[in-house]
Design a protein around this motif. Structure first.
Motif, mmCIF file in Angstrom:
data_model
loop_
_atom_site.group_PDB
_atom_site.id
_atom_site.type_symbol
_atom_site.label_atom_id
_atom_site.label_comp_id
_atom_site.label_asym_id
_atom_site.label_seq_id
_atom_site.Cartn_x
_atom_site.Cartn_y
_atom_site.Cartn_z
ATOM 1 N N THR A 16 6.783 35.364 18.336
ATOM 2 C CA THR A 16 6.481 34.087 18.978
ATOM 3 C C THR A 16 6.698 32.956 17.987
ATOM 4 O O THR A 16 6.650 33.154 16.771
ATOM 5 N N HIS A 17 6.927 31.751 18.509
ATOM 6 C CA HIS A 17 7.163 30.571 17.671
ATOM 7 C C HIS A 17 6.376 29.407 18.262
ATOM 8 O O HIS A 17 6.651 28.955 19.375
ATOM 9 N N THR A 18 5.362 28.979 17.517
ATOM 10 C CA THR A 18 4.506 27.893 17.985
ATOM 11 C C THR A 18 4.168 26.972 16.821
ATOM 12 O O THR A 18 3.710 27.435 15.767
ATOM 13 N N ALA A 19 4.389 25.667 17.024
ATOM 14 C CA ALA A 19 3.984 24.641 16.055
ATOM 15 C C ALA A 19 4.465 24.947 14.641
ATOM 16 O O ALA A 19 3.723 24.832 13.662
ATOM 17 N N GLY A 20 5.728 25.338 14.536
ATOM 18 C CA GLY A 20 6.309 25.565 13.223
ATOM 19 C C GLY A 20 5.913 26.863 12.566
ATOM 20 O O GLY A 20 6.223 27.084 11.387
ATOM 21 N N ILE A 21 5.250 27.761 13.288
ATOM 22 C CA ILE A 21 4.851 29.062 12.760
ATOM 23 C C ILE A 21 5.514 30.157 13.583
ATOM 24 O O ILE A 21 5.399 30.179 14.814
ATOM 25 N N ARG A 23 5.506 34.096 14.346
ATOM 26 C CA ARG A 23 4.610 35.246 14.203
ATOM 27 C C ARG A 23 5.338 36.497 14.699
ATOM 28 O O ARG A 23 5.849 36.531 15.818
ATOM 29 N N LEU A 24 5.368 37.528 13.836
ATOM 30 C CA LEU A 24 5.912 38.836 14.190
ATOM 31 C C LEU A 24 4.763 39.835 14.133
ATOM 32 O O LEU A 24 4.057 39.921 13.113
ATOM 33 N N GLU A 25 4.563 40.603 15.197
ATOM 34 C CA GLU A 25 3.465 41.575 15.212
ATOM 35 C C GLU A 25 3.826 42.750 16.103
ATOM 36 O O GLU A 25 4.598 42.627 17.050
ATOM 37 N N ASN A 26 3.245 43.912 15.753
ATOM 38 C CA ASN A 26 3.515 45.118 16.546
ATOM 39 C C ASN A 26 2.289 46.013 16.693
ATOM 40 O O ASN A 26 2.422 47.205 17.007
ATOM 41 N N GLY A 27 1.112 45.478 16.487
ATOM 42 C CA GLY A 27 -0.104 46.267 16.595
ATOM 43 C C GLY A 27 -0.495 46.968 15.311
ATOM 44 O O GLY A 27 -1.622 47.450 15.174
ATOM 45 N N LEU A 28 0.438 47.043 14.368
ATOM 46 C CA LEU A 28 0.165 47.659 13.072
ATOM 47 C C LEU A 28 0.155 46.626 11.954
ATOM 48 O O LEU A 28 -0.706 46.668 11.073
ATOM 49 N N ILE A 29 1.109 45.729 11.987
ATOM 50 C CA ILE A 29 1.185 44.666 10.986
ATOM 51 C C ILE A 29 1.472 43.343 11.692
ATOM 52 O O ILE A 29 1.971 43.313 12.824
ATOM 53 N N ARG A 30 1.156 42.262 10.999
ATOM 54 C CA ARG A 30 1.460 40.928 11.513
ATOM 55 C C ARG A 30 1.893 40.049 10.348
ATOM 56 O O ARG A 30 1.237 40.009 9.307
ATOM 57 N N ARG A 31 3.013 39.374 10.522
ATOM 58 C CA ARG A 31 3.489 38.447 9.504
ATOM 59 C C ARG A 31 3.693 37.078 10.141
ATOM 60 O O ARG A 31 4.309 36.970 11.211
ATOM 61 N N GLU A 32 3.172 36.068 9.485
ATOM 62 C CA GLU A 32 3.295 34.697 9.956
ATOM 63 C C GLU A 32 4.071 33.892 8.926
ATOM 64 O O GLU A 32 3.741 33.907 7.731
ATOM 65 N N ILE A 33 5.107 33.192 9.404
ATOM 66 C CA ILE A 33 6.009 32.453 8.530
ATOM 67 C C ILE A 33 6.063 31.003 8.987
ATOM 68 O O ILE A 33 6.324 30.725 10.164
ATOM 69 N N VAL A 41 2.668 32.778 5.345
ATOM 70 C CA VAL A 41 1.285 32.319 5.237
ATOM 71 C C VAL A 41 0.293 33.459 5.454
ATOM 72 O O VAL A 41 -0.882 33.355 5.076
ATOM 73 N N SER A 42 0.774 34.571 6.044
ATOM 74 C CA SER A 42 -0.084 35.744 6.234
ATOM 75 C C SER A 42 0.797 36.967 6.395
ATOM 76 O O SER A 42 1.841 36.917 7.060
ATOM 77 N N PHE A 43 0.398 38.049 5.748
ATOM 78 C CA PHE A 43 1.041 39.360 5.927
ATOM 79 C C PHE A 43 -0.100 40.365 5.985
ATOM 80 O O PHE A 43 -0.675 40.743 4.967
ATOM 81 N N LEU A 120 25.416 24.753 1.513
ATOM 82 C CA LEU A 120 25.283 26.133 1.986
ATOM 83 C C LEU A 120 24.415 26.151 3.233
ATOM 84 O O LEU A 120 23.446 25.383 3.342
ATOM 85 N N SER A 121 24.728 27.047 4.155
ATOM 86 C CA SER A 121 23.792 27.372 5.227
ATOM 87 C C SER A 121 23.261 28.778 4.966
ATOM 88 O O SER A 121 23.989 29.640 4.464
ATOM 89 N N LEU A 122 21.992 28.988 5.264
ATOM 90 C CA LEU A 122 21.354 30.288 5.061
ATOM 91 C C LEU A 122 20.795 30.783 6.386
ATOM 92 O O LEU A 122 20.183 30.017 7.144
ATOM 93 N N THR A 123 20.999 32.047 6.644
ATOM 94 C CA THR A 123 20.400 32.709 7.802
ATOM 95 C C THR A 123 19.436 33.770 7.282
ATOM 96 O O THR A 123 19.862 34.717 6.611
ATOM 97 N N VAL A 124 18.161 33.579 7.568
ATOM 98 C CA VAL A 124 17.121 34.501 7.107
ATOM 99 C C VAL A 124 16.742 35.391 8.282
ATOM 100 O O VAL A 124 16.201 34.909 9.282
ATOM 101 N N ARG A 125 17.055 36.665 8.182
ATOM 102 C CA ARG A 125 16.808 37.615 9.271
ATOM 103 C C ARG A 125 15.562 38.449 8.970
ATOM 104 O O ARG A 125 15.434 39.022 7.878
ATOM 105 N N TYR A 126 14.672 38.511 9.944
ATOM 106 C CA TYR A 126 13.525 39.412 9.898
ATOM 107 C C TYR A 126 13.648 40.405 11.052
ATOM 108 O O TYR A 126 13.963 40.006 12.182
ATOM 109 N N GLU A 127 13.393 41.667 10.756
ATOM 110 C CA GLU A 127 13.322 42.672 11.809
ATOM 111 C C GLU A 127 11.974 43.370 11.732
ATOM 112 O O GLU A 127 11.558 43.815 10.651
ATOM 113 N N MET A 128 11.293 43.482 12.858
ATOM 114 C CA MET A 128 10.046 44.237 12.945
ATOM 115 C C MET A 128 10.262 45.372 13.934
ATOM 116 O O MET A 128 10.839 45.171 15.010
#
Length: 718
Positions: A16-21, A23-33, A41-43, A120-128
Motif C-alpha cells: 500500500t502507498h499512503t501519505a508518502g509511506i 508499506r509491504l506486509e505479508n503477515g510475517l514481516i512488515r517494511r515501511e519505506i 522507517v520500520s522493518f 541518473l534515474s534509479l529504479t529501486v525494486r522491492y519484492e515481498m
C-alpha cells in the motif's frame, strides 16, 4: 506465533502507498519505506514483534565519478506496482523435489528517482514473497546524459540497525564460498554486507567501476533479507534452506549422476547403458576423462554429439567437466590470463582469454546437446592486479568484473539453455545447482571403512547450511589420488560390504556424491547393490531432499579411525506428503548395541507444536571431530603423514544461545507411524517435547533404516 517452515502462512503479500509511506506486509514481516529519501522507517518481524530499525536513514548510496551520493540527492518521481520477476531463467526437471511456482508468488513495487545534480534515474525494486519472511531489493541505474558516467559502486540497501541484529540474515547473489559455519554477518557476508557502526550497508566490498554510455543501464547486486522467526542456530539455518527452495528452486534438482573418467565413444555408450540399467539419470564426463569443452574441432564435437545423442535416447542427461579456475597449479597458459593477486597462481576470469573460453564452452554445449556442465570454478572472489588484456583496471574492481562476467552473464547463458550446473562455489542465486558438501579430497585415498565415517561426518556438517541436493560428496570406484586397492570400491565382488554401506548412507543423507570411475559397475554384485539403493533413493527422493535434522552425530574413534564410538544417525523430514521422515542408524563399532533413542520428529508436522522445541545439546557442527589429512600442493602432491597418525580437529564454535536441557515430557494424543524398511508400521505417541522414544538394537558393523509416516486411522501401538 507459528513456524512458517512447518505451518504454511496463507496471508498474501500486500503493498500500500499512503501519505508518502510505502508499506509491504505479508503477515510475517512488515517494511515501511518513506518515499522521500527511500528511508526505511520500520522493518518489523510481525510474529516476534521485533523491530530492526533504530531510526530512518537514507535508503541507498551511489558513488559516481568519485563522488558519493545518498538517496537524499535524488527526487522521488513515481511508484509502480509490478509482478515479481524471474531473475534466473531455468527449465524444470522431473528430478526436482520443489514444485512450487517460480518466481515465488508475492508482490513487487518499483520506486523511481531522478538525480538532483547527477543525470541518473534509479529504479529501486522491492519484492515481498507470500508465506516467508523474506524481502528482495535491487537498484537499476540509467544514464540520462549525453556523456558516459562511471558508476563506482551502489549500496543497494542502507539501514540504521543497532539492536536485534542477530534476527536479520542478509543474502546476496554476490557471494562465493562452499560452506558457511555460523551466522555472523562479518564472516558469511564479508563480500557484500557489513556494519559501519550502527549503519548496515549492503554493497560489493570493493568498487564496481561500471561505465554507462548514454541511455545504458546497470543493476546493483541483489539483497535478500530474511527475518528469523526461530531462536536457535540449526532452526535458523532450516529457515535459510527453506528460502533457497523457494527463491532458487533449481537447487532442489536431485539428479543421480555418474562421473565417468573416459572419453571414447564406446566408453560413453557403455556408461550410458549401465546407468540406464541401474537407474542413474546423468553422466558427467569427469576431470581426468579427457573431455575437452574448449575444442573447436568440428569432427570432435560431432563425435561427442553422437555419443550424447545415444544417452538422450536412453533417457540419460549428459554433461562434461571444464577447468575455469585453478589455484596453485602450473602452468597457467599465457601471462595475461593470470590472476595477479600475489599469492595464487590462477586464471583471471575478466580477460579477453576468459571471454573466449566461456564462448568455447557454450559452443560445445550448443553443438553436442549437453545437458550439464561441471565447472571447476568459476570464481572464488579473488582479486587481480590486471594487465593489458584484462577487462578490469586493478585490484579494486577485479572482484566485481570477474563475478559479473564469469557468474552472472555466463550462468544466464547456461540456464537459458537448460543446463544443470555443478560448481564448487556458492552461486545458487545465479543459477548453480550444486556445490561440494564440504570435504577434503585426500580423505578418499584412505581405507574404505574410514571413508565411510568421514563421509558421514561431511554429510552431517555440510547439511546445516545446505539442502541435501545443494551438495555433493565423493565415492572413488577407481583409485583417486592414491591409496591403492584399500581406498577404491572396485572390485565390488570383493568389497560388497563397504560398497553397500556407502550407498546406504548416501541414500539416507540425500547427498548424492561424485561416484567416479571408468564404468558404473564391474560385477553383478555391484549392479544389484546399485539397483537396490537407486530404487530406494528414487522412491523417497522428496523426503531425502527434505529438512535434515541433526541429533546423533558420528563420533570417530581416534585410536581406530575406521570405527566410531557410538551409534549415529542421519534423518531427513518433511511436514507434508505421504512420507514424513527417513532415518538411518549406523553402528560402526565392534560390539552389538541396544539403545533407547529419543527421536525428534517436529519437522514431520505431526507433533501439534506451533514452534520448534529446543534442539538437542551437542549436535551442532562444531561438536564433531574429524581428521585433518593434509593438504594438496601443486601439482596435486599429497604431503606425507607420519604413518597412520591422524590430526583431529573441530570447527570453530558457532554462535548460538544456550540450549536448555530437555523438559520432562508427557505423552500427547499425537502419533506417528515408524516402520523398518517401510514395512509393518508401529505407531508411537509423540511427547510434549516433539519427540518419540524407540529402542534400536544394532549388531556390530551394521545399519538399519526406517520410514516415518502420518498415523494410520485407528492404529494404537506404543
Amino acid at each position: 506465533m507459528k513456524d512458517w517452515v512447518v505451518h504454511p502462512v496463507k496471508e498474501p503479500s500486500v503493498i500500500t502507498h499512503t501519505a508518502g509511506i510505502v508499506r509491504l506486509e505479508n503477515g510475517l514481516i512488515r517494511r515501511e519505506i518513506e518515499t522521500r529519501g527511500c528511508k526505511t522507517v520500520s522493518f518489523l518481524n510481525v510474529q516476534t514483534e521485533t523491530e530492526l530499525i533504530t531510526k530512518p536513514h537514507s535508503g541507498f548510496q551511489l558513488s559516481a565519478g568519485g563522488q558519493l551520493y545518498d538517496a537524499d540527492d535524488f527526487v522521488f518521481s513515481a511508484l509502480r506496482l509490478v509482478p515479481c520477476e524471474e531473475r534466473v531463467p531455468f527449465r524444470r526437471a522431473a528430478t526436482m523435489t520443489y514444485t512450487g511456482p517460480y518466481p515465488p508468488p508475492g508482490k513487487a513495487v518499483e520506486l523511481c528517482y531522478t538525480g538532483k545534480e547527477l543525470p541518473l534515474s534509479l529504479t529501486v525494486r522491492y519484492e515481498m514473497y507470500d508465506g516467508m519472511p523474506v524481502l528482495m531489493k535491487r537498484i537499476t541505474a540509467k544514464n540520462l546524459s549525453k556523456e558516459a558516467i562511471i558508476i563506482d559502486n551502489i549500496a543497494v540497501d542502507v539501514m540504521c540497525v543497532t539492536q536485534n541484529r542477530d534476527m536479520l540474515f542478509i543474502d546476496s547473489d554476490y557471494d562465493s564460498t562452499t560452506q558457511f559455519l555460523g551466522l555472523e554477518l562479518a564472516k558469511y557476508a564479508k563480500n557484500y554486507a557489513r556494519y559501519r557502526y550502527d549503519i548496515l550497508e549492503v554493497a560489493p566490498l570493493y568498487r564496481m567501476n561500471v561505465t554507462l554510455a548514454p541511455g545504458e543501464e546497470a543493476a546493483s547486486i541483489c539483497a535478500y533479507e530474511l527475518l528469523f522467526t526461530a531462536a536457535y542456530y540449526e532452526h535458523r539455518l532450516i529457515e535459510v534452506k527453506e528460502m533457497y527452495r523457494r527463491i532458487a528452486p533449481w537447487c532442489t534438482d536431485q539428479v543421480l549422476f555418474f562421473h565417468l573418467i573416459a572419453n571414447s565413444s564406446r566408453a560413453i555408450r557403455k556408461a550410458v547403458d549401465q546407468c540406464a540399467e541401474v537407474g542413474l539419470e546423468m553422466v558427467i564426463q569427469s576431470f581426468g576423462s579427457g573431455v575437452n569443452m574448449e575444442s573447436d574441432s568440428a569432427r570432435y564435437l560431432r563425435r561427442i554429439k553422437k555419443a550424447y545423442d545415444y544417452g538422450h535416447e536412453k533417457g540419460i542427461r549428459m554433461g562434461a567437466y571444464t577447468l575455469a579456475y585453478v589455484k596453485n597449479y602450473r602452468p597457467v597458459k599465457g601471462d595475461e590470463a593470470l590472476n595477479h593477486d600475489g599469492s595464487h597462481i590462477c586464471r583471471c576470469l575478466a580477460t579477453d582469454w576468459s571471454r573466449q573460453y566461456m564462448r568455447n564452452v557454450l559452443r560445445f554445449i550448443d553443438q553436442t546437446g549437453a545437458d550439464a556442465v561441471e565447472i571447476d570454478g568459476p570464481y572464488g572472489m579473488l582479486l587481480c592486479a590486471g594487465g593489458k588484456t584484462h577487462c578490469h583496471e586493478d585490484f579494486t574492481d577485479s572482484q566485481y568484473h570477474q563475478w559479473k562476467g564469469a557468474v552472472v552473464d555466463w550462468y544466464r547463458e547456461l540456464k537459458q539453455r537448460g543446463i544443470y550446473i555443478n560448481a564448487p562455489d556458492w552461486h545458487f542465486l545465479n543459477g548453480s545447482n550444486r556445490c561440494g558438501v564440504g570435504y577434503e579430497e585426500i580423505a578418499f585415498s584412505e581405507k574404505r571403512l574410514e571413508q565411510l565415517i568421514t563421509s558421514r561426518i561431511y554429510y552431517y556438517k555440510g547439511t546445516f547450511d545446505k539442502n541435501p541436493s545443494q551438495g555433493w560428496g565423493f565415492l572413488p570406484l577407481n583409485v583417486y589420488h592414491g591409496g591403492g586397492k584399500e581406498a577404491m570400491f572396485f572390485p565390488t565382488d570383493k568389497n560388497a560390504f563397504a560398497f553397500d554401506w556407502a550407498l546406504a548412507q548416501i541414500t539416507a543423507s540425500g547427498v548424492w556424491p561424485t561416484i567416479r570411475g571408468k564404468r558404473v559397475y564391474d560385477s553383478q554384485t555391484g549392479k544389484k547393490i546399485f539397483q537396490k539403493w537407486v530404487a530406494i533413493f528414487q522412491k523417497y527422493r522428496q523426503v531425502l531432499n527434505g529438512i535434515t535434522v541433526h541429533f546423533m552425530p558420528p563420533r570417530i574413534d581416534p585410536e581406530k579411525p575406521d570405527r566410531t564410538t557410538c551409534i549415529d544417525a542421519i534423518m531427513n523430514q518433511l511436514p507434508y506428503g505421504p512420507v514424513r521422515g527417513f532415518v538411518m542408524f549406523f553402528n560402526q563399532t565392534d560390539s552389538d548395541r541396544t539403545e533407547d533413542i529419543t527421536l525428534p520428529v517436529y519437522y514431520t508436522g505431526l507433533t501439534g507444536l506451533s514452534t520448534p522445541p529446543a534442539p538437542f545439546e551437542n549436535t551442532k557442527n562444531c561438536d564433531v571431530s574429524y581428521p585433518l589429512y593434509g593438504e594438496e600442493i601443486a601439482p596435486l602432491v599429497i604431503k606425507a603423514r607420519d604413518g597412520s597418525k591422524r590430526t583431529f580437529i573441530t570447527d570453530e564454535k558457532v554462535v548460538d544461545r544456550p540450549i536448555p536441557p530437555l523438559q520432562n515430557a508427557e505423552p500427547t494424543q499425537h502419533t506417528i507411524c515408524v516402520s523398518q524398511e517401510d514395512n509393518a508400521p508401529v505407531s508411537y505417541r509423540i511427547d510434549t517435547n516433539g519427540n518419540i522414544t524407540m529402542q534400536i538394537a544394532l549388531p556390530a558393523m551394521s545399519y538399519r533404516w526406517y520410514v516415518l509416516r502420518a498415523p494410520e486411522i485407528g492404529r494404537k501401538d506404543i
